[in-house]
Design a protein around this motif. Structure first.
Motif, PDB file in Angstrom:
ATOM      1  N   SER A 147       1.322  -1.691   0.143  1.00  0.00           N
ATOM      2  CA  SER A 147       0.958   0.188  -0.057  1.00  0.00           C
ATOM      3  C   SER A 147       1.172   1.460  -0.009  1.00  0.00           C
ATOM      4  O   SER A 147       0.707   2.395  -0.579  1.00  0.00           O
ATOM      5  CB  SER A 147      -1.007  -0.102   0.639  1.00  0.00           C
ATOM      6  N   CYS A 148       1.925   1.831   1.351  1.00  0.00           N
ATOM      7  CA  CYS A 148       2.945   3.044   0.748  1.00  0.00           C
ATOM      8  C   CYS A 148       3.532   2.208  -0.345  1.00  0.00           C
ATOM      9  O   CYS A 148       3.425   4.210  -1.091  1.00  0.00           O
ATOM     10  CB  CYS A 148       3.600   2.446   2.141  1.00  0.00           C
ATOM     11  N   PHE A 149       4.053   1.621  -1.013  1.00  0.00           N
ATOM     12  CA  PHE A 149       4.605   1.448  -2.193  1.00  0.00           C
ATOM     13  C   PHE A 149       3.906   1.844  -3.252  1.00  0.00           C
ATOM     14  O   PHE A 149       3.823   3.005  -4.631  1.00  0.00           O
ATOM     15  CB  PHE A 149       5.496   0.341  -2.522  1.00  0.00           C
ATOM     16  N   SER A 150       2.489   1.684  -3.026  1.00  0.00           N
ATOM     17  CA  SER A 150       1.184   2.002  -4.522  1.00  0.00           C
ATOM     18  C   SER A 150       1.230   3.661  -4.310  1.00  0.00           C
ATOM     19  O   SER A 150       1.657   4.615  -5.528  1.00  0.00           O
ATOM     20  CB  SER A 150       0.640   1.281  -4.386  1.00  0.00           C
ATOM     21  N   LEU A 151       1.594   4.295  -2.933  1.00  0.00           N
ATOM     22  CA  LEU A 151       1.162   5.662  -2.808  1.00  0.00           C
ATOM     23  C   LEU A 151       2.288   6.275  -2.703  1.00  0.00           C
ATOM     24  O   LEU A 151       2.232   7.334  -3.669  1.00  0.00           O
ATOM     25  CB  LEU A 151       0.464   5.474  -1.100  1.00  0.00           C
ATOM     26  N   GLY A 152       3.418   5.840  -2.541  1.00  0.00           N
ATOM     27  CA  GLY A 152       4.599   6.686  -3.586  1.00  0.00           C
ATOM     28  C   GLY A 152       5.082   6.454  -5.014  1.00  0.00           C
ATOM     29  O   GLY A 152       5.465   7.193  -5.405  1.00  0.00           O
ATOM     30  N   ALA A 153       4.917   5.413  -5.313  1.00  0.00           N
ATOM     31  CA  ALA A 153       4.601   5.032  -6.785  1.00  0.00           C
ATOM     32  C   ALA A 153       3.698   6.246  -7.371  1.00  0.00           C
ATOM     33  O   ALA A 153       3.635   7.179  -8.793  1.00  0.00           O
ATOM     34  CB  ALA A 153       4.591   3.830  -7.314  1.00  0.00           C
ATOM     35  N   SER A 154       2.524   6.326  -7.024  1.00  0.00           N
ATOM     36  CA  SER A 154       1.297   7.721  -7.671  1.00  0.00           C
ATOM     37  C   SER A 154       2.096   8.940  -7.487  1.00  0.00           C
ATOM     38  O   SER A 154       1.977   9.689  -8.269  1.00  0.00           O
ATOM     39  CB  SER A 154       0.352   7.078  -6.748  1.00  0.00           C
ATOM     40  N   VAL A 155       2.718   8.844  -6.477  1.00  0.00           N
ATOM     41  CA  VAL A 155       3.415  10.487  -6.645  1.00  0.00           C
ATOM     42  C   VAL A 155       4.520  10.970  -7.327  1.00  0.00           C
ATOM     43  O   VAL A 155       4.836  11.621  -7.408  1.00  0.00           O
ATOM     44  CB  VAL A 155       3.660  10.782  -4.823  1.00  0.00           C
ATOM     45  N   GLY A 156       5.150   9.878  -7.916  1.00  0.00           N
ATOM     46  CA  GLY A 156       6.311   9.300  -8.535  1.00  0.00           C
ATOM     47  C   GLY A 156       5.718   9.252 -10.534  1.00  0.00           C
ATOM     48  O   GLY A 156       6.635   9.972 -10.954  1.00  0.00           O
ATOM     49  N   MET A 157       4.487   9.740 -10.283  1.00  0.00           N
ATOM     50  CA  MET A 157       3.756   9.711 -11.530  1.00  0.00           C
ATOM     51  C   MET A 157       4.098  10.653 -12.742  1.00  0.00           C
ATOM     52  O   MET A 157       4.564  11.992 -12.239  1.00  0.00           O
ATOM     53  CB  MET A 157       2.472   9.127 -11.849  1.00  0.00           C
ATOM     54  N   GLY A 158       5.080  10.912 -14.121  1.00  0.00           N
ATOM     55  CA  GLY A 158       4.989  11.894 -14.825  1.00  0.00           C
ATOM     56  C   GLY A 158       3.930  12.362 -15.693  1.00  0.00           C
ATOM     57  O   GLY A 158       3.562  11.708 -16.415  1.00  0.00           O
ATOM     58  N   ALA A 159       2.900  12.545 -14.944  1.00  0.00           N
ATOM     59  CA  ALA A 159       0.702  12.978 -15.705  1.00  0.00           C
ATOM     60  C   ALA A 159       0.858  13.628 -15.347  1.00  0.00           C
ATOM     61  O   ALA A 159       1.294  15.142 -14.142  1.00  0.00           O
ATOM     62  CB  ALA A 159       0.195  11.850 -15.099  1.00  0.00           C
ATOM     63  N   ASN A 160       0.512  14.686 -16.041  1.00  0.00           N
ATOM     64  CA  ASN A 160      -0.050  16.445 -15.932  1.00  0.00           C
ATOM     65  C   ASN A 160      -1.189  16.426 -14.775  1.00  0.00           C
ATOM     66  O   ASN A 160      -2.651  15.797 -15.172  1.00  0.00           O
ATOM     67  CB  ASN A 160      -0.564  17.092 -16.981  1.00  0.00           C
ATOM     68  N   GLY A 161      -1.699  16.990 -13.910  1.00  0.00           N
ATOM     69  CA  GLY A 161      -2.826  18.058 -13.240  1.00  0.00           C
ATOM     70  C   GLY A 161      -3.827  17.203 -12.691  1.00  0.00           C
ATOM     71  O   GLY A 161      -3.192  16.069 -11.915  1.00  0.00           O
ATOM     72  N   VAL A 162      -4.250  17.100 -13.301  1.00  0.00           N
ATOM     73  CA  VAL A 162      -5.679  16.295 -13.035  1.00  0.00           C
ATOM     74  C   VAL A 162      -5.518  14.726 -13.118  1.00  0.00           C
ATOM     75  O   VAL A 162      -5.819  14.061 -12.497  1.00  0.00           O
ATOM     76  CB  VAL A 162      -7.574  17.077 -13.533  1.00  0.00           C
ATOM     77  N   VAL A 163      -5.056  14.821 -13.876  1.00  0.00           N
ATOM     78  CA  VAL A 163      -4.636  12.668 -14.277  1.00  0.00           C
ATOM     79  C   VAL A 163      -3.983  12.184 -13.098  1.00  0.00           C
ATOM     80  O   VAL A 163      -4.264  11.796 -12.730  1.00  0.00           O
ATOM     81  CB  VAL A 163      -4.124  12.835 -15.880  1.00  0.00           C
ATOM     82  N   LYS A 164      -2.840  12.943 -12.652  1.00  0.00           N
ATOM     83  CA  LYS A 164      -2.024  12.810 -11.754  1.00  0.00           C
ATOM     84  C   LYS A 164      -2.432  12.981 -10.229  1.00  0.00           C
ATOM     85  O   LYS A 164      -2.487  11.669  -9.723  1.00  0.00           O
ATOM     86  CB  LYS A 164      -0.895  13.504 -11.585  1.00  0.00           C
ATOM     87  N   TRP A 165      -2.886  13.769 -10.152  1.00  0.00           N
ATOM     88  CA  TRP A 165      -3.883  14.099  -8.474  1.00  0.00           C
ATOM     89  C   TRP A 165      -4.853  13.233  -8.439  1.00  0.00           C
ATOM     90  O   TRP A 165      -5.365  13.448  -7.159  1.00  0.00           O
ATOM     91  CB  TRP A 165      -3.760  15.858  -8.277  1.00  0.00           C
ATOM     92  N   SER A 166      -5.560  12.927  -9.296  1.00  0.00           N
ATOM     93  CA  SER A 166      -6.966  12.320  -8.832  1.00  0.00           C
ATOM     94  C   SER A 166      -6.633  11.043  -8.667  1.00  0.00           C
ATOM     95  O   SER A 166      -6.961  10.662  -8.031  1.00  0.00           O
ATOM     96  CB  SER A 166      -8.143  12.191  -9.843  1.00  0.00           C
ATOM     97  N   TYR A 167      -5.557  10.584  -9.631  1.00  0.00           N
ATOM     98  CA  TYR A 167      -5.216   8.877  -9.276  1.00  0.00           C
ATOM     99  C   TYR A 167      -4.696   9.172  -7.714  1.00  0.00           C
ATOM    100  O   TYR A 167      -4.843   8.287  -6.858  1.00  0.00           O
ATOM    101  CB  TYR A 167      -4.009   8.833 -10.641  1.00  0.00           C
TER     102      TYR A 167
END
Length: 227
Positions: A147-167
């Motif tokens: 679970s913690c690694f999933s969150l850390g990977a989501s923060v490191g996504m190379g996506a723009n704005g709403v795509v990244k932050w809603s994920y």
């Protein structure tokens, strides 16, 4: 005008309605509705696009594992092994979320380290003393790690704005819901039980919305969604 704009948000609204019904009833069809509608929406977007994106299949698989895990937890009736099997299915769901994020970025190690340290302290100080079943303890610890690694990977996504932050918000909601479940199941603390299902359904809706926006933005500006 892009056809998707005329129907896909309607399907997301259906998902929101199913979430409300899932919270207010015990019908499993409704309880699996947000993940199920997420699968339907993503499959339809895949076929409409005419190209099967490998990373999208990770989320589809994650939603499918979530539905099966939900069924196991809904029917465990005090059976600890059913609970362990449910955790195993949710672990596989997190593998899907993690894989999707890594296919579109990398883990933010500093952030992940802070989150992981906080949850390991929580686990060993508050949860570990309550375990009498070693298998359940190990399963819960492994699930906490993914679970913690999933969150850390989501923060490191190379996506723009709403795509990244809603994920990211969707993954946070899953972690939040799971934390409340741990209070309920292991510490017999029930004050926040009412938040478990709303935050869990909201997670599915946010993750689905993130991928919807990705498809939309890729059509409008193919170069700037995932980098």
């Amino acid at each position: 005008m892009w056809l998707r704009k005329n129907w896909v948000y309607g399907l997301l609204l259906v998902s929101c309605i199913l979430a409300i019904l899932g919270v207010t009833t015990s019908n499993f069809l409704y309880k699996s509705g947000t993940a199920g509608m997420g699968i339907i929406i993503l499959m339809m977007l895949q076929f409409q696009k005419g190209k099967m994106f490998k990373d999208i299949w990770m989320i589809i698989a994650a939603f499918l594992f979530s539905i099966i895990g939900d069924w196991l937890l809904s029917n465990m009736n005090g059976d600890s092994m059913m609970f362990v099997k449910g955790i195993a299915l949710f672990f596989l769901a997190h593998v899907g979320y993690l894989a999707y994020a890594l296919m579109n970025g990398r883990i933010k190690w500093a952030f992940t380290g802070v989150v992981l340290a906080a949850y390991l302290i929580f686990f060993f100080v508050m949860l570990y003393p309550t375990f009498t079943d070693m298998v359940l303890m190990v399963a819960s610890l492994i699930y906490l790690l993914i679970s913690c690694f999933s969150l850390g990977a989501s923060v490191g996504m190379g996506a723009n704005g709403v795509v990244k932050w809603s994920y990211i918000f969707g993954i946070i909601m899953i972690l939040f819901s799971d934390t409340i479940i741990s209070f309920k199941e292991f510490m017999d603390y029930h004050t926040f039980d009412f938040l478990i299902t709303p935050t869990y359904y909201l997670a599915h809706i946010c993750i689905t919305f993130s991928l919807m926006k990705r498809f939309e933005m890729q059509e409008e500006s193919p170069k700037s969604v995932i980098s």
